[in-house]
Design an enzyme around this catalytic site. Structure first.
Site, PDB file in Angstrom:
ATOM      1  N   SER A  20       0.954  -2.658  -8.288  1.00 48.00           N
ATOM      2  CA  SER A  20       0.709  -1.700  -7.154  1.00 48.00           C
ATOM      3  C   SER A  20       1.663  -0.959  -6.754  1.00 48.00           C
ATOM      4  O   SER A  20       1.652   0.218  -6.414  1.00 48.00           O
ATOM      5  CB  SER A  20       0.053  -2.678  -5.988  1.00 48.00           C
ATOM      6  OG  SER A  20      -1.148  -3.362  -6.346  1.00 48.00           O
ATOM      7  N   ALA A  34      -4.446  -0.020  -7.569  1.00 49.07           N
ATOM      8  CA  ALA A  34      -3.539  -0.367  -6.697  1.00 49.07           C
ATOM      9  C   ALA A  34      -3.798  -1.103  -5.481  1.00 49.07           C
ATOM     10  O   ALA A  34      -4.824  -0.380  -4.828  1.00 49.07           O
ATOM     11  CB  ALA A  34      -2.332   0.875  -6.267  1.00 49.07           C
ATOM     12  N   LYS A  35      -3.506  -2.003  -5.052  1.00 52.58           N
ATOM     13  CA  LYS A  35      -3.972  -2.716  -3.945  1.00 52.58           C
ATOM     14  C   LYS A  35      -2.984  -2.345  -2.810  1.00 52.58           C
ATOM     15  O   LYS A  35      -2.199  -3.034  -2.429  1.00 52.58           O
ATOM     16  CB  LYS A  35      -3.816  -4.492  -4.204  1.00 52.58           C
ATOM     17  CG  LYS A  35      -4.843  -4.984  -3.183  1.00 52.58           C
ATOM     18  CD  LYS A  35      -5.028  -6.589  -3.659  1.00 52.58           C
ATOM     19  CE  LYS A  35      -5.459  -7.579  -2.365  1.00 52.58           C
ATOM     20  NZ  LYS A  35      -6.766  -7.247  -2.279  1.00 52.58           N
ATOM     21  N   THR A  36      -3.536  -1.161  -2.361  1.00 53.92           N
ATOM     22  CA  THR A  36      -2.532  -0.587  -1.196  1.00 53.92           C
ATOM     23  C   THR A  36      -3.350  -0.671  -0.082  1.00 53.92           C
ATOM     24  O   THR A  36      -4.866  -0.885   0.123  1.00 53.92           O
ATOM     25  CB  THR A  36      -2.568   0.902  -1.621  1.00 53.92           C
ATOM     26  OG1 THR A  36      -3.727   1.552  -1.676  1.00 53.92           O
ATOM     27  CG2 THR A  36      -1.567   1.184  -2.730  1.00 53.92           C
ATOM     28  N   TYR A  95      -8.221   0.143   1.813  1.00 57.65           N
ATOM     29  CA  TYR A  95      -9.098  -0.509   2.310  1.00 57.65           C
ATOM     30  C   TYR A  95      -9.768   0.174   3.356  1.00 57.65           C
ATOM     31  O   TYR A  95     -10.712  -0.344   4.091  1.00 57.65           O
ATOM     32  CB  TYR A  95      -8.419  -2.029   2.852  1.00 57.65           C
ATOM     33  CG  TYR A  95      -8.060  -2.794   1.519  1.00 57.65           C
ATOM     34  CD1 TYR A  95      -9.296  -3.628   1.197  1.00 57.65           C
ATOM     35  CD2 TYR A  95      -7.173  -2.613   0.659  1.00 57.65           C
ATOM     36  CE1 TYR A  95      -9.390  -4.324   0.080  1.00 57.65           C
ATOM     37  CE2 TYR A  95      -7.189  -3.195  -0.434  1.00 57.65           C
ATOM     38  CZ  TYR A  95      -8.300  -4.249  -0.906  1.00 57.65           C
ATOM     39  OH  TYR A  95      -8.173  -4.900  -1.874  1.00 57.65           O
TER      40      TYR A  95
END
Ligand code: PPE
Length: 305
Positions: free
Chosen positions: A64, A158-160, A164
């Site tokens: 990420s 990407a877990k940004t 969210y």
């Protein structure tokens, strides 16, 4: 879901008291959504707490960061050890773990190149994400009016933290409408994922799960479940899924670290048999695997020691 404090939080190489793990209001990431994070679970096993696929999660944190262009100041090995330290310090038999890397205090403006990067890892006890009976009774889904973020605007791989916003808009809309969870479609109109879970849909006896191209996160539970399902003798394919495939699904489930395996009982008020036989046996095996009770999946379980 409320947080119960534990003893210590790891911040930039040190374990600090929970109440001292504070940041300045002008921390860069608070303003621009430029953090990367993970959600990991530790489970109670016969040999003490063990963290499920810890190394895979920390590797995804690095992935990420690479997509975002953020230089992480700690290696995978260092963060694996730090995560074990946090769980050990908590004294908890099982926990939800939240590593986060963020641009710190000292710079403002959208150029992150001069920014410092801070890393923190916390853990706390966290129950079933979609309710205690989500595997048996299932959850009600509503197709969201929000479209899943796209590769050329907010890369979903990407877990940004910023990604969210999309999930939160969809989740709150679904909950306000009386549903448990939102089903997000891609720009092309294919099923992408839910706000914090990957999706599996059974059609013609096969389990289908959307490709990353449809805007889903590369789920670690999705990968575990795919392996478990194939080992149980089920066919699993990565495939584009239409909204109407869900309406006529033979069974459907969601999966994620927090949600584990949660059955779906309806999508847009079209009932789906719940829990389906594949869902039930995959869920049962997953619950044993995370606790180190299945020999062939022992490598997934990393003991805290
Ligand atoms: N998609 C999204 C958007 C997502 O956030 C998650 C994890 C998944 C798929 C499943 O990924 P994996 O955990 O690797 O199987 N969502 C986290 C919960 C988000 C939250 O903070 O709330 C989680 O499950 O930890």
């Amino acid at each position: 879901m409320p947080i119960t404090p534990t003893e210590k939080i790891w911040m930039n190489g040190e374990l600090v008291a929970w109440e001292d793990a504070k940041i300045h209001v002008l921390t860069h990431t608070l303003h621009y959504g430029t953090g990367v994070f993970e959600g990991i679970r530790a489970y109670e096993t016969a040999d003490g707490p063990a963290i499920f696929r810890l190394t895979d999660h920390i590797e995804r944190l690095h992935t990420s960061a690479r997509i975002l262009g953020m230089p992480l100041p700690y290696t995978v090995d260092q963060l694996v050890e730090a995560t074990k330290d946090v769980v050990r310090a908590s004294g908890l038999p099982s926990a939800y773990i939240r590593p986060i890397a963020y641009y710190g205090y000292g710079e403002m403006g959208l150029n992150t190149i001069p920014c410092s990067v801070d890393v923190a890892i916390a853990c706390w006890p966290w129950g079933a994400y979609l309710g205690d009976d989500a595997l048996t009774k299932g959850v009600r889904l509503k197709t969201s009016s929000w479209t899943r973020i796209d590769h050329n605007s907010m890369p979903p791989a990407a877990k940004t933290t910023g990604n969210y916003v999309n999930s939160t808009l969809a989740k709150v809309e679904a909950v306000n409408a009386g549903y448990d969870e939102a089903l997000l479609l891609s720009n092309q109109g294919f099923v992408s994922e839910c706000t914090g879970e990957n999706v599996f849909v059974a059609r013609h006896g096969k389990l289908l799960t959307p490709p990353l191209a449809a805007g889903a996160l590369e789920g670690i539970t999705q990968s575990s479940v795919t392996t478990i399902a194939r080992d149980l003798g089920f066919d699993v394919e990565t495939s584009n899924i239409a909204r109407s495939d869900c309406y006529i699904a033979e069974e459907m489930f969601l999966c994620g670290t927090a949600a584990e395996v949660s059955a779906v009982n309806s999508v847009d008020d079209r009932a789906i048999p719940c829990p389906g036989p594949m869902t039930a046996s995959i869920g049962e095996t997953y619950h044993k695997a995370i606790r180190g009770e299945v020999d062939r999946y022992k490598d997934w379980v990393e003991h805290v020691g």
